[in-house]
Design a protein around this motif. Structure first.
Motif, short mmCIF file in Angstrom:
data_model
loop_
_atom_site.label_atom_id
_atom_site.label_comp_id
_atom_site.label_asym_id
_atom_site.label_seq_id
_atom_site.Cartn_x
_atom_site.Cartn_y
_atom_site.Cartn_z
N UNK A 1 0.76 -1.06 0.06
CA UNK A 1 0.17 -0.31 0.11
C UNK A 1 1.24 1.03 0.04
N UNK A 2 2.06 1.28 0.75
CA UNK A 2 2.76 2.40 0.48
C UNK A 2 3.33 2.34 -0.81
N UNK A 3 3.88 1.28 -1.50
CA UNK A 3 4.47 1.91 -2.36
C UNK A 3 3.17 2.44 -3.98
N UNK A 4 1.51 2.79 -2.89
CA UNK A 4 0.81 3.20 -3.99
C UNK A 4 -0.33 2.28 -4.55
N UNK A 5 -0.19 1.39 -4.55
CA UNK A 5 -1.26 -0.23 -4.55
C UNK A 5 -2.51 -0.17 -4.58
N UNK B 1 -6.43 -1.97 -3.61
CA UNK B 1 -6.59 -2.80 -2.73
C UNK B 1 -6.32 -4.47 -3.60
N UNK C 1 -0.38 10.26 -13.41
CA UNK C 1 -0.91 9.75 -12.13
C UNK C 1 -1.98 8.86 -11.80
N UNK D 1 -4.29 5.71 -11.69
CA UNK D 1 -5.04 5.52 -10.47
C UNK D 1 -6.35 4.70 -10.81
N UNK E 1 -8.52 1.25 -9.54
CA UNK E 1 -9.59 1.63 -8.81
C UNK E 1 -11.03 1.13 -9.86
N UNK F 1 3.30 8.49 9.79
CA UNK F 1 2.03 6.82 8.62
C UNK F 1 0.98 8.21 8.68
N UNK G 1 1.71 9.19 3.87
CA UNK G 1 1.41 8.68 2.97
C UNK G 1 0.36 8.11 3.47
N UNK H 1 -0.87 6.05 5.98
CA UNK H 1 -0.93 4.72 6.14
C UNK H 1 -2.50 4.04 6.93
N UNK I 1 -5.80 2.63 6.24
CA UNK I 1 -5.88 1.06 5.79
C UNK I 1 -6.99 0.86 7.23
N UNK I 2 -7.09 1.61 7.78
CA UNK I 2 -7.31 0.64 9.65
C UNK I 2 -8.97 1.64 9.86
N UNK J 1 -6.93 11.43 -2.81
CA UNK J 1 -6.17 10.17 -2.93
C UNK J 1 -5.41 10.03 -2.89
N UNK K 1 -4.47 6.58 -2.02
CA UNK K 1 -3.25 6.34 -3.88
C UNK K 1 -2.55 7.33 -4.08
N UNK K 2 -2.09 8.13 -4.77
CA UNK K 2 -2.00 9.32 -5.03
C UNK K 2 -0.94 9.81 -4.60
N UNK L 1 0.46 8.30 -1.86
CA UNK L 1 1.56 7.30 -1.54
C UNK L 1 2.23 7.35 -3.13
N UNK L 2 1.90 7.61 -3.79
CA UNK L 2 2.20 7.26 -5.62
C UNK L 2 3.67 8.37 -5.13
N UNK M 1 6.53 8.27 -0.62
CA UNK M 1 7.32 6.26 -0.62
C UNK M 1 7.47 6.35 0.79
N UNK M 2 7.68 5.30 1.39
CA UNK M 2 7.94 4.72 2.64
C UNK M 2 8.60 3.17 2.90
N UNK N 1 9.59 0.75 5.65
CA UNK N 1 9.80 -0.15 7.51
C UNK N 1 10.36 -0.11 8.55
#
Lengths: 317, 308, 267
Positions: free
Chosen positions: A205-209, A211, B10, B14, B18, C61, C64, C66, C69-70, C95, C97-98, C100-101, C104-105, C107
């Motif tokens: 997910x951190x790479x922007x993937x 689900x 991008x 996305x 999606x 966190x 990006x 993160x 997610x929860x 978004x 996802x955008x 996070x693109x 980057x991270x 861990x």
């Protein structure tokens, strides 16, 4: 877990011995040993069951193979053990087993996998909490009931689509069997996917993937061995399933790979013979053990394949 | 520095990814629906066919040549008796084996064999157990086609289920509980009987119920041992005869069980018997659902209540 | 674009890359970040220090998304503004996802995917829909070079990422983060699972990386922060106690609480 922590091997050079209160009490010790022996016997009993299964099947099959050469059993293309002109070609029953299992797996593996991915990676907590027990219920329905459903509900519907479909057919039985197997495939695959550590998902997910990308490219490959085990369990369920086929596929031995025909499987043949009144010790009686041995060897092969796959693809996270 | 054109690209990627996400979500729901729908249709279809047939007479009549007079008395009594034998033999054996493997078993080849063997047993088709029972119980031990043979057969069949459930329930107990007990000077058996078994009982119970629900619906192995399908009498009531021999007369009685009765009616061509089959099936599904539901409930309560 | 006043004494000419503004964050009912504000300067290394549970990883966190997610996590006010777009990363319309693109991270524990070394690095590119073999090869190679891993793995790209040593795995994860040319890389205690030698190589790498990218790093190790960062923020109980140029934070902190923590008198 060991019963008692062992004493240091070299007793300390202090003192002259063990005081009365610290010595092992013999009576207490004996009782513990007896209980342990009983519990061990219970655990070892399962090994006895396996040995008994192999013994009974091999013993009766041995008598069978004294009359019927193995080559006939493997290569004859007819299965007519109860006729005067008796033929014992297991291939005929095997074709029914493979055809119905094939249909079932074509239903169960894709649907089961999709459900597993959906529940593990997409569904919210609530959906999962409801869907999982429901799947268990679906897997808990007696197979005779599924057989009834295939015969009295699905076959008439299929006959509306293919008017030529006979009342007994492998297709309807196979489809219902597939639905019966979905819970096994889905539940075990989902367990395997859930066991994939969250850190891998986070990395993805951190790479922007998304689900789906995470599910297909990271989680599923990481859970390969577990998913393979789930498929293998599904396959052995399909091969060993009896009542759906006995009820809905007819018990006509038929060398065919066409699911729209009726056919007997190894399992439904055993049921057919058991329903009849064959005398103990006759060749007809022994055929069911030879058929059963074939079935056992097949499931054993699948189990071994499962072990191998788990070893081969065991994931190190 | 990010250019606007890159950002546009991008965003397009996305958006496409999606759409696939959404598509798969729908596919997942659809697949679940196949299961839900099948089950609903199966249940409703059987209810429509069978429920009108359910009356007190249906439960208190023996099978009959005439469909409208036939009932499931001998079948449900047989099922209850067979289940008693199954539970009485499988539960102590399975729990004992599970306790041994979790609390006593040393790490050696013997234990490995037992463990591999149990997972293997779980994968053997039920009809093979039927063949075992036919060779062993019916002929070798001479139990005949009796309640005892059937009960023991089903006991072997669900043994792995109970062993696995016991082991999982025990494994859920934290190590600190074991250590606490040993620290008080308890022996292994005292630890097991005073702590492990009481604390894992709900989990074991769940496994037992699930195993029994499976046994209730098993048809193939019982057919294989040659259970009669037309039984118009009841076995002697358990433990009612003259002691000592009379007490156990019932376990050698011939019998039939619910799924066999249903199979018998299903394989009749007459429509009236199909209705009977639906009614018997409805009762059978209701029984297994109730048991599975109970197991799910016990587990749910367990998860809610237990705090280590 | 603005430059935080009061920090001119630090690094000259630093441009803002992002700006945390009065950010509030909740884990369910737990108030984990309390009106946190902090600038992130372009092509600099910014370190977050503080005792465990102080919220430094939580803040990281947020960058990006993160937390999305929860369930139960909530951005409750304020935001993180990313420059030059001048958009709030935490705004509901953005978004994740955008985000996070672009951000980057890496861990705490190396988490290579159960794939080949090559595929691990290519992953962030494939997620972007890149499938041209030559282009992928080039980008993977340059990312691995950027992460100082190329020389060690160039002839074993098909091997599983998990076969590498811990330090190599972490550099693989850095290469994975680098491959897609992110604007910021977040490091969440990247060396806490590594031995001292591997730690040194990662630290050296981070210092080199700031030529290419802005870096935000959470560390439990104050010496590490002092060694590699240009700016440091000290957090405690979900609040940003003090933020400044690293030398200043470590040599003459403005606040007593910071000084106590730096000198080990804390707690």
């Amino acid at each position: 877990m060991t019963a008692s922590a062992s004493m240091p091997s070299d007793p300390l050079p202090l003192g002259s011995g063990i005081s009365d209160r610290l010595s092992k009490k013999a009576s207490r010790h004996i009782k513990e040993r007896i209980i342990e022996a009983l519990l061990f016997a219970a655990a070892a009993f399962s090994v006895f069951v396996t040995i008994a299964i192999v013994y009974v099947l091999v013993k009766e099959s041995w008598v069978f193979f004294e009359t019927v050469p193995l080559s006939d059993f493997l290569f004859d293309t007819q299965w007519t053990p109860l006729f005067d002109d008796a033929h014992y070609g297991i291939m005929v029953l095997l074709s029914g087993t493979l055809t119905s299992s094939g249909v079932a797996l074509l239903v169960a593996i894709p649907l089961g996998t999709i459900i597993a991915i959906y529940l593990s990676e997409f569904a919210g907590f609530k959906v999962r909490e409801i869907a999982k027990p429901f799947l268990e219920l679906l897997g808990g329905v007696p197979t005779i009931v599924y057989g009834y459903f295939a015969l009295t509900f699905l076959t008439p519907i299929l006959q509306k689509i293919y008017p030529d479909l006979p009342g007994f057919n492998l297709l309807s039985a196979g489809l219902v069997m597939g639905i019966m197997i979905i819970p096994y495939v889905a539940s075990l695959s989902e367990d395997a996917m859930r066991a994939v550590p969250m850190s891998l998902r986070e990395g993805s997910y951190a790479m922007g993937a998304t689900r789906l990308q995470t599910a297909l490219w990271v989680v599923t490959p990481a859970a390969t061995s577990g998913i393979a085990s789930a498929y293998i369990l599904g396959i052995s369920r399909a091969v060993g399933e009896t009542m759906i086929l006995a009820v809905a596929a007819g018990m006509q031995p038929n060398l065919t790979f066409n699911p729209t025909e009726p056919g007997a499987t190894i399992t439904s043949y055993i049921v057919q013979v058991a329903l009849g009144d064959l005398p103990h010790g006759s060749i007809g009686y022994q055929t069911i053990f030879a058929a059963g041995l074939t079935l056992l060897l097949m499931t054993l092969a699948f189990n071994l394949l499962g072990y191998w796959l788990r070893k081969r693809f065991r994931e190190v996270y | 520095m990010l250019k606007a054109a890159d950002l546009e690209a991008i965003r397009a990627i996305i958006a496409r990814a999606k759409r696939w996400d959404l598509f798969f979500s729908l596919l997942g729901i659809l697949s679940l629906m196949v299961g839900v729908l099948t089950f609903t249709v199966l249940f409703v279809d059987m209810a429509i066919q069978g429920v009108p047939r359910l009356s007190l007479d249906f439960f208190t009549s023996f099978p009959s040549r005439r469909a409208e007079n036939a009932g499931i008395l001998s079948a449900w009594v047989g099922t209850v008796l067979v289940m008693m034998v199954t539970a009485l033999s499988a539960v102590p054996l399975g729990v004992a084996a599970g306790v041994y493997l979790e609390e006593y078993a040393p790490k050696n080849w013997m234990t490995d064999i037992i463990e591999i063997n149990i997972s293997n047993l779980a994968g053997i088709p039920s009809i093979v157990y039927g063949l075992l029972a036919l060779g062993l119980f019916v002929y070798y031990f001479g139990f005949g086609q009796s309640i005892l043979s059937a009960g023991l057969t089903l006991a072997l069949l669900i043994l792995p289920v109970i062993i696995v459930a016991t082991r999982e329930a025990i494994r859920a107990i934290p190590q600190s509980i074991h250590e606490g007990s040993y620290a008080c000077g308890a022996t292994t058996w005292q630890t097991v009987s005073d702590h492990i078994l009481p604390y894992s009982s709900a989990g074991i119970l769940t496994g037992v119920i699930i195993g029994m629900a499976r046994a209730i619906g098993e048809t193939a192995p019982i057919i294989t041992i040659g259970a009669l399908t037309f039984i118009a009498f009841l076995p002697t009531a358990p433990f009612a005869g003259d002691p000592p021999a009379g007490l156990f007369e019932w376990i050698f009685a011939p019998f039939t069980v619910m799924p066999i009765q249903m199979f018998n009616w299903t394989s009749r061509p007459e429509a009236a018997f199909t209705v009977n089959a639906a009614a018997a099936g409805f009762v059978l599904v209701f029984m297994t659902l109730a048991m599975n539901g109970l197991a799910i409930y016990v587990r749910y309560r367990l998860r809610k209540n237990i705090k280590w | 674009m603005q430059i935080q006043t009061g920090l001119e004494a630090g690094v000259e000419g630093a441009l803002l890359k992002a700006d945390v503004r009065e950010l509030d964050f909740y884990y369910g009912a737990f108030h984990a970040l309390k009106r946190v504000s902090m600038p992130i300067y372009d092509h600099k290394v910014t370190a977050l220090i503080g005792p465990s549970g102080c919220g430094k990883s939580t803040l990281l966190r947020c960058f990006n998304r993160m937390h999305d997610l929860y369930p139960g996590n909530r951005y409750a006010g304020g935001g993180i503004v990313l420059f030059p777009d001048d958009t709030n990363l935490l705004a509901p319309g953005v978004d994740p996802i955008e985000v996070r693109m672009r951000i980057s991270m890496v861990f705490q524990k190396p988490n290579p995917f159960p794939k080949s070394i090559y595929e691990n690095v290519a992953y962030s590119l494939r997620v972007r829909g890149m499938s041209n073999k030559n282009e992928l090869d080039d980008r993977v190679e340059s990312a691995l070079k950027g992460a100082a891993l190329w020389n060690e793995v160039s002839n074993r790209l098909k091997e599983l990422g998990a076969n590498l040593s811990g330090g190599q795995q972490q550099r693989l994860c850095i290469a994975r983060a680098l491959a897609s040319d992110p604007e910021i890389i977040l490091f969440d205690e990247p060396t806490s699972a590594l031995d001292p030698i591997a730690t040194a190589s990662i630290e050296e790498l981070i210092t080199e990386l700031k030529e290419k990218v802005t870096i935000l790093i959470v560390t439990h190790n104050m010496q590490q922060a002092a060694r590699i960062s240009d700016y440091t923020g000290y957090m405690y109980l979900g609040e940003m106690v003090e933020f400044g140029v690293t030398d200043q934070i470590f040599i003459k902190p403005q606040k007593k609480a910071t000084e106590d923590y730096i000198t080990g008198r804390f707690g």
